[in-house]
Design a protein around this motif. Structure first.
Motif, PDB file in Angstrom:
ATOM      1  N   PRO A  29      31.784 -39.959  43.992  1.00 29.60           N
ATOM      2  CA  PRO A  29      30.568 -40.423  43.326  1.00 29.60           C
ATOM      3  C   PRO A  29      30.895 -41.517  42.316  1.00 29.60           C
ATOM      4  CG  PRO A  29      31.306 -38.393  42.317  1.00 29.60           C
ATOM      5  CD  PRO A  29      32.228 -38.655  43.477  1.00 29.60           C
ATOM      6  N   GLY A  30      29.879 -42.021  41.632  1.00 27.70           N
ATOM      7  CA  GLY A  30      30.100 -43.083  40.661  1.00 27.70           C
ATOM      8  C   GLY A  30      30.924 -42.628  39.477  1.00 27.70           C
ATOM      9  N   LEU A  31      31.483 -43.589  38.768  1.00 28.02           N
ATOM     10  CA  LEU A  31      32.258 -43.268  37.571  1.00 28.02           C
ATOM     11  C   LEU A  31      31.365 -42.570  36.542  1.00 28.02           C
ATOM     12  CD1 LEU A  31      34.289 -46.578  37.170  1.00 28.02           C
ATOM     13  CD2 LEU A  31      35.182 -44.357  37.890  1.00 28.02           C
ATOM     14  N   GLN A  32      31.939 -41.575  35.871  1.00 30.73           N
ATOM     15  CA  GLN A  32      31.197 -40.779  34.910  1.00 30.73           C
ATOM     16  C   GLN A  32      31.699 -41.048  33.493  1.00 30.73           C
ATOM     17  OE1 GLN A  32      32.230 -37.826  33.104  1.00 30.73           O
ATOM     18  NE2 GLN A  32      30.334 -36.663  32.839  1.00 30.73           N
ATOM     19  N   TYR A  33      30.862 -40.795  32.512  1.00 30.69           N
ATOM     20  CA  TYR A  33      31.139 -41.134  31.116  1.00 30.69           C
ATOM     21  C   TYR A  33      32.463 -40.526  30.631  1.00 30.69           C
ATOM     22  CZ  TYR A  33      30.304 -41.511  26.053  1.00 30.69           C
ATOM     23  OH  TYR A  33      30.412 -41.782  24.708  1.00 30.69           O
ATOM     24  N   ASP A  34      32.627 -39.211  30.798  1.00 31.59           N
ATOM     25  CA  ASP A  34      33.846 -38.554  30.312  1.00 31.59           C
ATOM     26  C   ASP A  34      35.065 -38.946  31.142  1.00 31.59           C
ATOM     27  OD1 ASP A  34      32.665 -37.289  28.180  1.00 31.59           O
ATOM     28  OD2 ASP A  34      32.204 -35.464  29.293  1.00 31.59           O
ATOM     29  N   GLU A  35      34.858 -39.258  32.402  1.00 33.92           N
ATOM     30  CA  GLU A  35      35.962 -39.726  33.238  1.00 33.92           C
ATOM     31  C   GLU A  35      36.547 -41.020  32.682  1.00 33.92           C
ATOM     32  OE1 GLU A  35      36.756 -40.984  37.946  1.00 33.92           O
ATOM     33  OE2 GLU A  35      34.718 -40.604  37.214  1.00 33.92           O
ATOM     34  N   CYS A  36      35.717 -41.822  32.040  1.00 31.73           N
ATOM     35  CA  CYS A  36      36.139 -43.115  31.493  1.00 31.73           C
ATOM     36  C   CYS A  36      36.327 -43.068  29.980  1.00 31.73           C
ATOM     37  CB  CYS A  36      35.122 -44.192  31.845  1.00 31.73           C
ATOM     38  SG  CYS A  36      34.838 -44.388  33.614  1.00 31.73           S
ATOM     39  N   LEU A  37      36.409 -41.882  29.406  1.00 30.07           N
ATOM     40  CA  LEU A  37      36.513 -41.773  27.951  1.00 30.07           C
ATOM     41  C   LEU A  37      37.764 -42.457  27.406  1.00 30.07           C
ATOM     42  CD1 LEU A  37      34.965 -40.492  25.572  1.00 30.07           C
ATOM     43  CD2 LEU A  37      36.351 -38.440  25.882  1.00 30.07           C
ATOM     44  N   PHE A  38      38.809 -42.528  28.221  1.00 32.43           N
ATOM     45  CA  PHE A  38      40.056 -43.149  27.777  1.00 32.43           C
ATOM     46  C   PHE A  38      39.900 -44.635  27.482  1.00 32.43           C
ATOM     47  CE2 PHE A  38      39.954 -43.888  32.311  1.00 32.43           C
ATOM     48  CZ  PHE A  38      40.434 -45.180  32.437  1.00 32.43           C
ATOM     49  N   VAL A  39      38.788 -45.246  27.927  1.00 34.33           N
ATOM     50  CA  VAL A  39      38.584 -46.673  27.669  1.00 34.33           C
ATOM     51  C   VAL A  39      38.535 -46.953  26.172  1.00 34.33           C
ATOM     52  CG1 VAL A  39      36.050 -46.672  27.643  1.00 34.33           C
ATOM     53  CG2 VAL A  39      37.272 -48.681  28.463  1.00 34.33           C
ATOM     54  N   TYR A  68      40.326 -33.344  19.296  1.00 34.99           N
ATOM     55  CA  TYR A  68      41.191 -32.536  20.151  1.00 34.99           C
ATOM     56  C   TYR A  68      41.718 -33.316  21.363  1.00 34.99           C
ATOM     57  CZ  TYR A  68      36.860 -32.082  22.850  1.00 34.99           C
ATOM     58  OH  TYR A  68      35.717 -32.349  23.557  1.00 34.99           O
ATOM     59  N   LEU A  69      41.405 -34.609  21.458  1.00 39.07           N
ATOM     60  CA  LEU A  69      41.802 -35.419  22.613  1.00 39.07           C
ATOM     61  C   LEU A  69      42.582 -36.640  22.147  1.00 39.07           C
ATOM     62  CD1 LEU A  69      41.574 -35.946  25.701  1.00 39.07           C
ATOM     63  CD2 LEU A  69      39.487 -37.242  25.207  1.00 39.07           C
ATOM     64  N   GLY A  70      43.845 -36.730  22.568  1.00 41.23           N
ATOM     65  CA  GLY A  70      44.682 -37.848  22.183  1.00 41.23           C
ATOM     66  C   GLY A  70      44.444 -39.079  23.036  1.00 41.23           C
ATOM     67  N   ALA A  71      45.095 -40.169  22.639  1.00 39.86           N
ATOM     68  CA  ALA A  71      44.910 -41.466  23.302  1.00 39.86           C
ATOM     69  C   ALA A  71      45.935 -41.708  24.396  1.00 39.86           C
ATOM     70  CB  ALA A  71      44.988 -42.584  22.265  1.00 39.86           C
ATOM     71  N   LEU A  72      46.666 -40.684  24.808  1.00 43.60           N
ATOM     72  CA  LEU A  72      47.758 -40.879  25.766  1.00 43.60           C
ATOM     73  C   LEU A  72      47.278 -41.499  27.068  1.00 43.60           C
ATOM     74  CD1 LEU A  72      50.693 -40.475  26.641  1.00 43.60           C
ATOM     75  CD2 LEU A  72      50.081 -38.141  27.333  1.00 43.60           C
ATOM     76  N   LYS A  73      46.202 -40.997  27.639  1.00 41.41           N
ATOM     77  CA  LYS A  73      45.723 -41.536  28.909  1.00 41.41           C
ATOM     78  C   LYS A  73      45.328 -42.995  28.765  1.00 41.41           C
ATOM     79  CE  LYS A  73      42.479 -40.707  32.698  1.00 41.41           C
ATOM     80  NZ  LYS A  73      41.386 -39.849  33.218  1.00 41.41           N
ATOM     81  N   GLY A  74      44.684 -43.338  27.653  1.00 43.85           N
ATOM     82  CA  GLY A  74      44.335 -44.733  27.415  1.00 43.85           C
ATOM     83  C   GLY A  74      45.558 -45.619  27.320  1.00 43.85           C
ATOM     84  N   TRP A  75      46.617 -45.131  26.672  1.00 46.63           N
ATOM     85  CA  TRP A  75      47.868 -45.900  26.587  1.00 46.63           C
ATOM     86  C   TRP A  75      48.431 -46.148  27.982  1.00 46.63           C
ATOM     87  CZ3 TRP A  75      50.811 -42.834  22.201  1.00 46.63           C
ATOM     88  CH2 TRP A  75      50.118 -42.985  20.999  1.00 46.63           C
ATOM     89  N   SER A 449      27.979 -46.026  28.501  1.00 42.42           N
ATOM     90  CA  SER A 449      28.753 -47.051  27.793  1.00 42.42           C
ATOM     91  C   SER A 449      30.194 -47.148  28.262  1.00 42.42           C
ATOM     92  CB  SER A 449      28.712 -46.788  26.283  1.00 42.42           C
ATOM     93  OG  SER A 449      29.255 -45.513  25.980  1.00 42.42           O
ATOM     94  N   ASN A 450      30.863 -46.013  28.436  1.00 44.33           N
ATOM     95  CA  ASN A 450      32.284 -46.070  28.791  1.00 44.33           C
ATOM     96  C   ASN A 450      32.496 -46.712  30.161  1.00 44.33           C
ATOM     97  OD1 ASN A 450      33.024 -44.851  26.400  1.00 44.33           O
ATOM     98  ND2 ASN A 450      33.081 -42.789  27.261  1.00 44.33           N
ATOM     99  N   GLN A 451      31.652 -46.358  31.142  1.00 43.91           N
ATOM    100  CA  GLN A 451      31.804 -46.952  32.468  1.00 43.91           C
ATOM    101  C   GLN A 451      31.572 -48.457  32.426  1.00 43.91           C
ATOM    102  OE1 GLN A 451      29.771 -44.310  31.510  1.00 43.91           O
ATOM    103  NE2 GLN A 451      28.945 -43.393  33.367  1.00 43.91           N
ATOM    104  N   LEU A 452      30.559 -48.892  31.676  1.00 46.55           N
ATOM    105  CA  LEU A 452      30.251 -50.317  31.628  1.00 46.55           C
ATOM    106  C   LEU A 452      31.355 -51.096  30.914  1.00 46.55           C
ATOM    107  CD1 LEU A 452      26.425 -50.166  30.844  1.00 46.55           C
ATOM    108  CD2 LEU A 452      27.525 -50.713  33.026  1.00 46.55           C
ATOM    109  N   ARG A 453      31.914 -50.539  29.854  1.00 43.50           N
ATOM    110  CA  ARG A 453      33.042 -51.211  29.186  1.00 43.50           C
ATOM    111  C   ARG A 453      34.219 -51.349  30.138  1.00 43.50           C
ATOM    112  NH1 ARG A 453      31.519 -48.012  24.368  1.00 43.50           N
ATOM    113  NH2 ARG A 453      30.584 -49.459  22.883  1.00 43.50           N
ATOM    114  N   LEU A 454      34.444 -50.307  30.917  1.00 44.20           N
ATOM    115  CA  LEU A 454      35.588 -50.314  31.831  1.00 44.20           C
ATOM    116  C   LEU A 454      35.371 -51.281  32.982  1.00 44.20           C
ATOM    117  CD1 LEU A 454      38.299 -48.877  32.212  1.00 44.20           C
ATOM    118  CD2 LEU A 454      37.116 -47.199  33.604  1.00 44.20           C
TER     119      LEU A 454
END
Length: 552
Positions: A29-39, A68-75, A449-454
């Motif tokens: 399915p399409g990209l979801q907000y939390d799926e793209c939270l690392f952006v 409770y969520l680090g930036a590791l995936k974004g890095w 927002s997160n999907q569109l930024r990504l």
């Protein structure tokens, strides 16, 4: 090729099968907000609020996205996104590779703990499991890094015990420390591992508490979780304040556990209800999935009954290596789930998926243990061969049941489209906004927002409308959005349930009172023609007719 070499080759083929299954129709399915939270960490901004941002050479560097969520995936995604157009494949394929790495560590762990047959059976069950496959592919939990850290850490600890090299112990706990930084929910898993080890392996646990092993383990854990520890030192344990909230929704969490184990938890999570005629399959592989999938309702996997059977067989199995290893696996799953029960917001499918693939390991060990017990009773060559053949027939049956549920998920996604928050229309929305080149894009609801930024490579001027305060919106804030002649306002279309309806309603009402009429410029539809998003423009009402109007 000798049997000793066949097993690792088959395990690698099963891991490749997992990656191949997960990469089918990757944009659906399409990209979801939390799926793209690392952006938020991959494209850090001073004006986008996250839990903690540091500055390096006057540039923002995200450390914690949420408390409770680090930036590791974004890095990790920074080099992946640099210089490349973002797409669903670019986001989801790395998550699948992390899932494949987890399966490889599962194979190593099971081979060391139970032997090659158990390792191969565990990989076969996990690689085809729909809950493990789709929570990894979509990784909105996120769970992919958590799986890698858990299994790599467990491998390191087991290798230390078998070879007595402190480096293995330190590396194992370093991986677990990284898991804590990735997401604090890893603390549930770590606590469950420690308590289960202390109960099932008391002698080994006592050895681990000696000064040198304890120092190595603590050093690895502290280094791996250093960013998380620094944040909580700086903000006086902010993570644990959030996690201390209580709830009593135990029944729902038990049902979520059941549905996650039998593969049914995601049936309606990210796909539409099966209303009307499904869309035609896009290719030959999809036609096969349509044929395999049950049309009326999903048929659960056989993991839960297989786990019950393994539990009933436990007293009859040899205590070494199967009994103690299976007891540890079972106790870990139980303790980790119990840790989720009293915490508000925990216990959903993406939390319970953190237990995977240990239930598959438990079942695989039970089946191979039963095979070994039968081979001891029937010492003849034909009896041993029959027991081995029966083992692999059962594993194949379990894997086939898994694959049928996987086909059912793909049938729902391709035939009926992504559900609310997962719609493929997000790609059309991104293209429509980029074509318009607006001065500002104001999102009147959560979840876009997160999907569109990504997808835009952080090129779009995206702003989220704040929640109204008190009697409405501050005049300065409102005019900052409405006064821009090329501003575009985005809301969910009629029929698409909004996440926070009060935001759009209050904003449009305030705009009408300020003398603006909101006009629909374009409606973005999904593949089935359903309206998903509305693009609005704010038009000043002439002074002679400027009266408060209700937004349409």
């Amino acid at each position: 090729m000798t049997p000793r070499r066949v097993v690792p080759v088959l395990a690698l083929l099963l891991i490749a099968l997992f990656a191949g299954l997960g990469s089918l129709w990757i944009a659906s399915p399409g990209l979801q907000y939390d799926e793209c939270l690392f952006v938020l960490a991959a494209y850090p901004h001073n004006d986008i609020p996250i839990a903690y941002t540091m500055h390096f050479h006057r540039r923002p560097v995200a450390l914690m996205i949420i408390d409770y969520l680090g930036a590791l995936k974004g890095w990790l995604y920074i080099p992946i996104l640099r210089g490349r157009p973002a797409s669903a494949a670019l986001i989801r394929l790395p998550a699948l590779l992390l899932g494949a790495a987890s399966l490889y560590f599962l194979y190593l762990l099971a081979r060391r703990a139970f032997g090659p047959p158990t390792a191969l059976a565990a990989v076969a069950l996990a690689a085809t499991d729909p809950s493990y496959l789709f929570t990894t592919r979509l990784d909105w939990g996120p769970v992919a890094i958590q799986h890698v850290c858990l299994l790599a850490g467990a491998c390191g600890v087991l290798r230390w015990w078998q070879k007595r090299r402190l480096l293995d112990l330190a590396l194992g706990f370093f991986a677990m420390g990284v898991g804590i930084f990735d997401k604090a929910t890893f603390l549930w898993l770590l606590a469950a591992l420690v308590v289960a080890a202390a109960i099932v392996f008391p002698r080994q646990f006592a050895v681990a508490l000696r000064p040198r092993p304890l120092a190595a383990a603590l050093a690895g854990l502290l280094i791996g979780s250093a960013p998380f520890l620094y944040y909580n030192w700086k903000w006086k344990g902010a993570t644990f304040h959030h996690q201390a909230e209580r709830t009593g929704q135990y029944g729902e969490k038990l049902r979520a556990l059941q549905f996650t184990l039998d593969g049914m938890a995601l049936a309606s999570w990210f796909s539409r209800d099966m209303e009307g005629t499904p869309l035609d399959p896009p290719d030959r592989a999809a036609r096969i999935a349509y044929e395999i999938a049950p049309r009326e309702q999903a048929v659960p996997t056989l993991l839960a009954p297989a786990a019950v059977l393994s539990f009933l067989l436990l007293p009859a199995l040899p205590f070494l290596p199967y009994g103690r290893g299976m007891l540890f696996t079972l106790l870990f799953c139980l303790l980790a789930f119990l840790a989720m029960l009293p915490i508000q917001g925990a216990g959903s499918v993406h939390h319970i998926a953190l237990l995977l693939p240990f239930p598959q390991l438990f079942v695989a060990a039970g089946l191979t243990g039963a095979r070994d017990a039968v081979r001891r009773w029937f010492k003849g060559r034909w009896g041993r061969r029959a027991a081995t053949a029966l083992l692999w027939l059962v594993v194949l049956a379990l894997a086939a049941a898994n694959l049928r549920v996987v086909a059912y998920y793909y049938f729902r996604i391709l035939g009926y489209g992504g559900g609310t928050g997962w719609s493929e229309a997000i790609y059309s929305l991104d293209r429509a906004l980029e074509n318009r080149q607006p001065e500002k894009i104001v999102l009147l609801d959560w979840g876009m927002s997160n999907q569109l930024r990504l997808l835009s490579g952080d090129r779009l001027p995206i702003y989220e409308a704040p929640e109204p305060q008190g009697s409405g919106y501050d005049t300065h804030v409102l005019e900052g959005f409405l006064a821009k002649p090329r501003a575009v306002f985005v809301r969910y279309a009629a029929g698409e349930p909004p996440a926070f309806p009060q935001i759009a309603a209050a904003f449009l009402e305030a705009a009408a009172h300020r003398g603006y009429r909101m006009e629909i410029m374009e409606t973005i539809r999904d593949r089935r023609g359903r309206p998903i998003y509305d693009l609005l423009a704010a038009r000043p009402v002439p002074a002679a007719s400027s009266r408060p109007r209700r937004p349409h």
